[in-house]
Structures are given as structure tokens and as C-alpha cells.
Write a protein that holds these residues in place. Structure first.
Motif, PDB file in Angstrom:
ATOM      1  N   ASN A  60       1.062  -1.055   0.058  1.00  0.00           N
ATOM      2  CA  ASN A  60       0.043   0.170   0.039  1.00  0.00           C
ATOM      3  C   ASN A  60       1.006   1.128  -0.058  1.00  0.00           C
ATOM      4  OD1 ASN A  60      -2.155   1.997   1.620  1.00  0.00           O
ATOM      5  ND2 ASN A  60      -3.076   0.704   0.244  1.00  0.00           N
ATOM      6  N   ASP A 127      -3.493   8.496   1.854  1.00  0.00           N
ATOM      7  CA  ASP A 127      -3.393   7.699   2.969  1.00  0.00           C
ATOM      8  C   ASP A 127      -2.908   5.992   2.292  1.00  0.00           C
ATOM      9  OD1 ASP A 127      -3.685   5.564   4.798  1.00  0.00           O
ATOM     10  OD2 ASP A 127      -5.896   5.643   4.324  1.00  0.00           O
ATOM     11  N   ALA A 128      -1.522   5.813   2.436  1.00  0.00           N
ATOM     12  CA  ALA A 128      -1.039   4.850   1.837  1.00  0.00           C
ATOM     13  C   ALA A 128      -0.345   4.054   2.924  1.00  0.00           C
ATOM     14  CB  ALA A 128       0.089   5.040   0.954  1.00  0.00           C
ATOM     15  N   LEU A 129      -1.147   4.110   4.052  1.00  0.00           N
ATOM     16  CA  LEU A 129      -0.293   3.256   5.283  1.00  0.00           C
ATOM     17  C   LEU A 129      -0.732   1.775   5.196  1.00  0.00           C
ATOM     18  CD1 LEU A 129      -1.349   5.824   8.129  1.00  0.00           C
ATOM     19  CD2 LEU A 129       0.855   4.823   7.745  1.00  0.00           C
ATOM     20  N   LEU A 130      -2.038   1.437   5.011  1.00  0.00           N
ATOM     21  CA  LEU A 130      -2.242   0.027   5.170  1.00  0.00           C
ATOM     22  C   LEU A 130      -3.368  -0.266   4.259  1.00  0.00           C
ATOM     23  CD1 LEU A 130      -2.535  -0.332   9.234  1.00  0.00           C
ATOM     24  CD2 LEU A 130      -1.093  -1.350   7.765  1.00  0.00           C
ATOM     25  N   VAL A 159      -5.831   5.172  -0.500  1.00  0.00           N
ATOM     26  CA  VAL A 159      -5.085   4.169  -1.448  1.00  0.00           C
ATOM     27  C   VAL A 159      -5.785   2.717  -1.257  1.00  0.00           C
ATOM     28  CG1 VAL A 159      -3.378   3.077  -2.481  1.00  0.00           C
ATOM     29  CG2 VAL A 159      -3.169   5.477  -1.638  1.00  0.00           C
ATOM     30  N   ILE A 161      -7.971   1.250   0.159  1.00  0.00           N
ATOM     31  CA  ILE A 161      -9.037   1.152   1.359  1.00  0.00           C
ATOM     32  C   ILE A 161      -8.690   2.271   2.692  1.00  0.00           C
ATOM     33  CG2 ILE A 161      -8.086  -0.779   2.315  1.00  0.00           C
ATOM     34  CD1 ILE A 161     -10.959  -1.733   2.911  1.00  0.00           C
ATOM     35  N   PRO A 162      -9.609   2.774   3.420  1.00  0.00           N
ATOM     36  CA  PRO A 162      -9.011   3.552   4.433  1.00  0.00           C
ATOM     37  C   PRO A 162      -7.985   2.809   5.355  1.00  0.00           C
ATOM     38  CG  PRO A 162     -11.257   4.327   3.776  1.00  0.00           C
ATOM     39  CD  PRO A 162     -10.931   2.997   3.063  1.00  0.00           C
ATOM     40  N   SER A 163      -6.869   3.210   5.708  1.00  0.00           N
ATOM     41  CA  SER A 163      -6.028   2.464   6.495  1.00  0.00           C
ATOM     42  C   SER A 163      -6.896   2.049   7.734  1.00  0.00           C
ATOM     43  CB  SER A 163      -4.802   3.135   6.910  1.00  0.00           C
ATOM     44  OG  SER A 163      -4.088   3.251   5.754  1.00  0.00           O
TER      45      SER A 163
END
Ligand SMILES: NC(=O)C1=CN([C@@H]2O[C@H](COP(=O)(O)OP(=O)(O)OC[C@H]3O[C@@H](n4cnc5c(N)ncnc54)[C@H](OP(=O)(O)O)[C@@H]3O)[C@@H](O)[C@H]2O)[C@@H](O)CC1
Ligand SMILES: [K+]
Length: 523
Positions: A60, A127-130, A159, A161-163
Motif C-alpha cells: 500500500n 493515505d498509503a499506510l495500510l 489508497v 481502502i482507508p487504513s
């Protein structure tokens, strides 16, 4: 639209790479590019724009690196805040991390502390955390980062799905990002369309990332009912149809104080296209329903002074049910012991396709095993979570915690079709097939909406639709009619008869060719 769990998407990813030779890095490039395109479309391009990409160490985050590179090429400032040491990033994500110019990435294994001002100065936070790889409740630096993102006051694009959202259920795993827009890849995940994940994700766009068609087609998933899916189910009506060929429905409903439920179920069946509707009511209620309904034919049942059905009404009801194309049983029946007994007898004796709702379900909950005696005949139940809980002998929170699991479990165990109502109604078939309804709005949270749905589904069964099709189209049509009402009058003060009266318009919108691009945006 097909939706899948996060695990299925991960195995699709592996299949595309392993069996079809699509490089993982190519999938990642297209995923990042689709996000960058969505951001450019929403915010424009060029100098003065800043996207702060908050990235995790998995793929992600890798998508986030691609987004940074592409937006930089389009004139954006696109710094990456990486919540890990660069060495912790591996595989395709590492390839894309390498491709970034030096100085773009700040490695922050200790968290986002001190970065708040940079984040607040952004045009958009990415938001590319998880993504689908989340495997536990979110805490520690990831949890704190989610809090910082949610507090920054800047629009967020998620990105995939919301983390923090579980891709398989839509549940918040501890905490989750709230986004304005989510760009999901190849297929939407259950977490993109089920509450609360769907609400936290904002508008959803599903991007084609070049996943081989066979991988998409063969992936196990369920159907998300949108306009396109509803259109695919609706059959054209014959121009030489007559009232006899559009289905004759029998509605068995009503008790003292609940004549409205009977009237709405009958009238809604007509509004959903039934050719004829007969409404069987306790005899004392007949004068009321004679004046409440016009097109439906009322049939007084039992002694003239009785305001609810008695067990002895079985013979009369079976004779009026003869030759009917569908029967709706339950709206406003009440829970008098003799009525409950009658429902039990009807369950085993009625041959026509049967929709059971409301007090009919309460009677079934006393002895659900009777459903198995209907084997070979079609039965469709439409419980709300409270009724589902009674049917299964569990609590409402237990139902809400696993709506798909409960609906599937009951439908397969008792060999029925089932609609579990609520925001994103679930349709389950006796073979375990699942569909999720995408229409509807909070204005529907008022009394009588269930009676309308019962009438709609009975009408569709009466017109010869397969029960799984009748349930899917019925819930979509019901919610879509409410959505059309909401466009005109808002959701506050909407009542069930408003939805009933909007049914023909909803049907017309679904059968007349729609202008504009169908697109892949679902809300
Ligand atoms: N499928 C596709 O077609 C394509 C998928 N793509 C993209 O890949 C994404 C999936 O990537 P992914 O599998 O690497 O998982 P991802 O979501 O980045 O997270 C895993 C990392 O997070 C960590 N971690 C887990 N839980 C955690 C927690 N609670 N709190 C903190 N950390 C936690 C976990 O660490 P671990 O526990 O394993 O040490 C691991 O390092 C997908 O959503 C999409 O964006 C596209 O690029 C291309 C095509
Ligand atoms: K994300």
C-alpha cells in the motif's frame, strides 16, 4: 459489481503474477497511476499543489511511492512520510522507493510527531499506510499517524481502502482513516462497500489495473447491487401482457391497529408491477381495508367480529391461495397465539412461493425447523436485525457483528432465500450466494418500509422472477425509490408510502436507457 475480501484480492494478485506473468511492479504502477489520475481530476495539476503521502512499509505504501513520482512529474510537490526504516521496505514497494528522488522521502519509524504543520499545509493527504494486508488492530505509530491524518483538516484520498478498515468486513480495526475519496484496485473489497468502512472511505472509484480478466471472473466474491446489476435483472414486459400474465399475489396481513401494514404491502405489490393483488384480512378489518385500498381486492377471513386471524382460518386461506403466483405472509399480523399457530400451519401447507416478514417471522422464530418442511417450495424471509436475532436465537449485536455470516448461515441451514435488512441489506441464497444492496438512505429508518419491501418482492416473485433475483432486485428497487424521493424532498420526514409511490418511477429509471457514462463510481 463484484466485491471480494482482502484475502481473495491478495490471492488474485498472486495468480496474476504467478500464472499470467503480469509483473507485480506493473500492477503497482497502474494502481499508483489510477490514484494520481483521481487526484489530478479532483485537484488539478501544476505548481502550488502539495500532496503529502503518508506511507506504510507494505505494498500500500508502494502505491504511495508511485503516486509521489507521478504527481511530481505533473508539477506537484509530493513529499513522502514513510513510517518505517527504508530497509524495512521490500519487493515491488522497494523498487518504487528507489525510483524516488532523494529528499522526497522522510523516514519516520517513530511516527509523525513534528510533521503536523507539513501535513496541514497540504492540498491533499494520501493515505498509503495500510491496505488489504492489515492483520491486526491498529495501534502504536500507525494508530497515532491515523489520528494525525484525521485531525489535519485537509482532504484525504485513501489508497485501496482507508487504513484501519478490515477489507473483509468493513470493520474498524481500532481506528481508521476518514477519506473524501478512495481509489480501489481491480475489484472493490467488502470493506469498501460495507459500513462503517464505506462511510469512512467517501466516494469510491474502482480502477482497472490490468488484472487478467480470467482472474477477475474466477475470483470468488459477491455481487454489489448497483443500477447496472439491477438493470441486468429486470426483464422487459411483454407489450401483449394482461393482468393475468403479470402475476396474481395474495397478501395475508393485518390485525387491529395494523391495517396500514396490510394496505402498504398490497399497494406496493401493485406499484412494483403485480397484475392482480388479493388482500386477505381478518373479517372485522375488511371495511377499513376496503376504503384504504382501491385496486387490491380484499377478502374477509374468519368471524365478522374478529380483528386478528384465528387458527381455524387455515382452510379458507388455503382455498384463496390456490392458483396464486406468490403469497406474502406477515405484515401487521400481530402475535396472538392462534395467529402464530395459523402461520405454522400455513408454512407447511402453502405451495406458492412465499415471502415471510414481520409478525410472520416472529411466528417462525418459535419453530424455525418448520421451514425445512417447505423443502422443494420457495421461501423468502425478510428479517431486520432484531427479527434475525430472534430467528437465530442470538443477540442483535451478534447479528450486526457478522451480517453476511448470519444471513448465509440461516439461508443455507434452512434452505431459504433471505434478505437481512439494514444499511447495505444482505441477500443470501440457500447455496450460500451473497449479494449486498447498494441503494437506500437513512430516510428509510421509519415504520412501514419493511411492508413496502414485502409487497415489492412478492410482486417480483409473482411475475416469475427467480427468488434470488426477486430479492436482489426487490431490495435495490426499494432503496432506489427512496433515493429518488430523497433527491426531491430530502431524507427527513420521508415515509413508507412515499417510497411506495416512487416505485414506478424507480422502475422506469431502471428500464429506460440512462444518459451519461455508467462509469465505475458507485456513490
Ligand atoms: N492486490 C493487488 O492486486 C494489488 C495490491 N496493491 C497494493 O498492495 C496492498 C496490499 O499490500 P500488502 O499485502 O503488502 O499489505 P499492506 O496493506 O501494505 O500492509 C502490510 C504491511 O502492514 C503491516 N501491518 C499489517 N497490519 C498492521 C497493523 N495493524 N499495524 C501496523 N502494521 C501493520 C505488515 O507488517 P507485518 O505485520 O507483516 O510485519 C505489512 O508490512 C493493497 O492494499 C494495494 O494497495 C497494488 O500495489 C497492486 C495490485
Ligand atoms: K490505505
Amino acid at each position: 459489481m463484484k466485491v471480494v475480501t482482502g484475502q481473495v484480492m491478495q490471492s488474485m494478485d498472486k495468480r496474476a503474477i504467478g500464472e499470467f506473468g503480469v509483473p507485480g511492479v506493473a500492477l503497482m504502477e497502474r494502481a499508483g497511476c489510477a490514484c494520481a489520475d483521481a487526484i489530478s481530476k479532483r485537484f488539478g495539476d501544476g505548481a502550488g499543489r502539495k500532496a503529502v503521502i503518508v506511507a506504510g512499509k507494505g505494498n500500500n505504501g508502494g502505491d504511495g511511492f508511485v503516486i509521489s513520482r507521478i504527481l511530481s512529474q505533473r508539477g506537484w510537490e509530493a513529499p513522502v512520510l514513510l513510517l518505517a526504516a527504508p530497509q524495512a521496505v521490500t519487493g515491488d514497494a522497494a523498487v518504487n522507493l528507489e525510483r524516488l528522488d532523494s529528499g522526497v522521502v522522510t523516514s519516520l519509524p517513530q511516527g509523525l510527531a513534528g510533521q503536523e504543520e507539513l501535513i496541514k499545509s497540504a492540498t491533499v493527504v494520501v493515505d498509503a499506510l495500510l491496505g488489504t494486508g492489515i492483520n491486526s488492530e491498529v495501534g502504536g505509530v500507525y494508530g497515532e499517524a491515523i489520528d494525525v491524518v484525521n485531525a489535519c483538516g485537509v482532504p484525504v484520498v485513501a489508497v485501496d481502502i482507508p487504513s484501519g478498515i478490515d477489507a473483509g468486513s468493513g470493520r474498524v480495526l481500532g481506528r481508521a482513516v476518514r477519506a473524501e475519496l478512495t481509489v480501489s484496485f481491480a475489484l472493490a473489497k467488502l470493506g469498501n462497500v460495507l459500513y462503517p468502512g464505506t462511510e469512512l472511505g467517501g466516494r469510491l472509484v474502482v480502477a482497472d489495473i490490468g488484472m487478467p480478466q480470467a482472474v477477475v471472473d474466477e475470483a470468488p466474491g459477491c455481487e454489489f447491487m448497483d443500477r447496472e446489476s439491477a438493470r441486468a435483472i429486470i426483464r422487459p414486459r411483454s407489450v401483449i401482457a394482461h393482468k393475468g400474465s403479470n402475476g396474481h399475489c395474495l397478501v395475508i396481513a393485518g390485525s387491529a391497529g395494523k391495517t396500514g401494514a396490510a394496505a402498504m404491502a398490497a399497494q406496493s405489490a401493485l406499484r412494483a408491477g403485480a397484475g392482480l393483488v388479493s388482500l386477505a384480512v381478518p373479517a372485522a378489518l375488511n371495511p377499513v381495508l376496503e376504503s384504504k385500498t382501491t385496486e387490491a381486492m380484499t377478502i374477509p377471513i374468519g368471524p365478522e367480529d374478529k380483528w386478528h386471524f384465528l387458527a381455524g382460518a387455515l382452510g379458507e386461506l388455503l382455498s384463496v391461495a390456490k392458483g396464486k403466483d406468490a403469497v406474502a405472509l406477515g405484515p401487521g399480523l400481530g402475535t396472538a397465539p392462534s395467529t402464530v399457530y395459523l402461520v405454522h400451519s400455513l408454512l407447511t401447507a402453502l405451495d406458492a412461493p412465499l415471502v415471510i416478514d414481520a409478525d410472520g417471522l416472529n411466528a417462525v422464530a418459535v419453530a424455525p425447523e418448520l421451514l425445512l418442511r417447505r423443502r422443494g417450495r420457495l421461501t423468502l424471509l425478510t428479517p431486520h436485525p432484531g427479527e434475525m436475532a430472534r430467528l437465530m436465537g442470538v443477540s442483535v449485536p451478534e447479528v450486526e457483528a457478522d451480517r453476511i455470516g448470519c444471513a448465509r448461515d440461516f439461508a443455507t441451514r434452512f434452505q431459504v432465500y433471505l434478505v437481512l435488512k439494514g444499511a447495505r441489506s444482505i441477500v443470501a441464497g440457500p447455496d450460500g450466494a451473497i449479494a449486498i444492496n447498494g441503494s437506500g438512505n437513512p430516510g428509510m429508518a421509519t415504520g412501514g418500509m419493511g411492508d413496502v419491501l414485502t409487497g415489492v418482492i412478492a410482486a417480483l416473485l409473482g411475475q416469475g422472477y427467480h427468488p434470488f433475483a426477486a430479492a436482489r432486485l426487490g431490495v435495490f428497487l426499494h432503496g432506489y425509490a427512496a433515493d429518488l424521493m430523497a433527491e426531491e424532498t430530502g431524507t427527513r420526514g420521508m415515509v413508507a408510502t412515499d417510497v411506495q409511490e416512487a416505485l414506478p418511477r424507480a422502475l422506469q429509471r431502471l428500464t429506460v436507457a440512462e444518459g451519461g457514462a455508467a462509469g465505475t463510481s458507485i456513490n
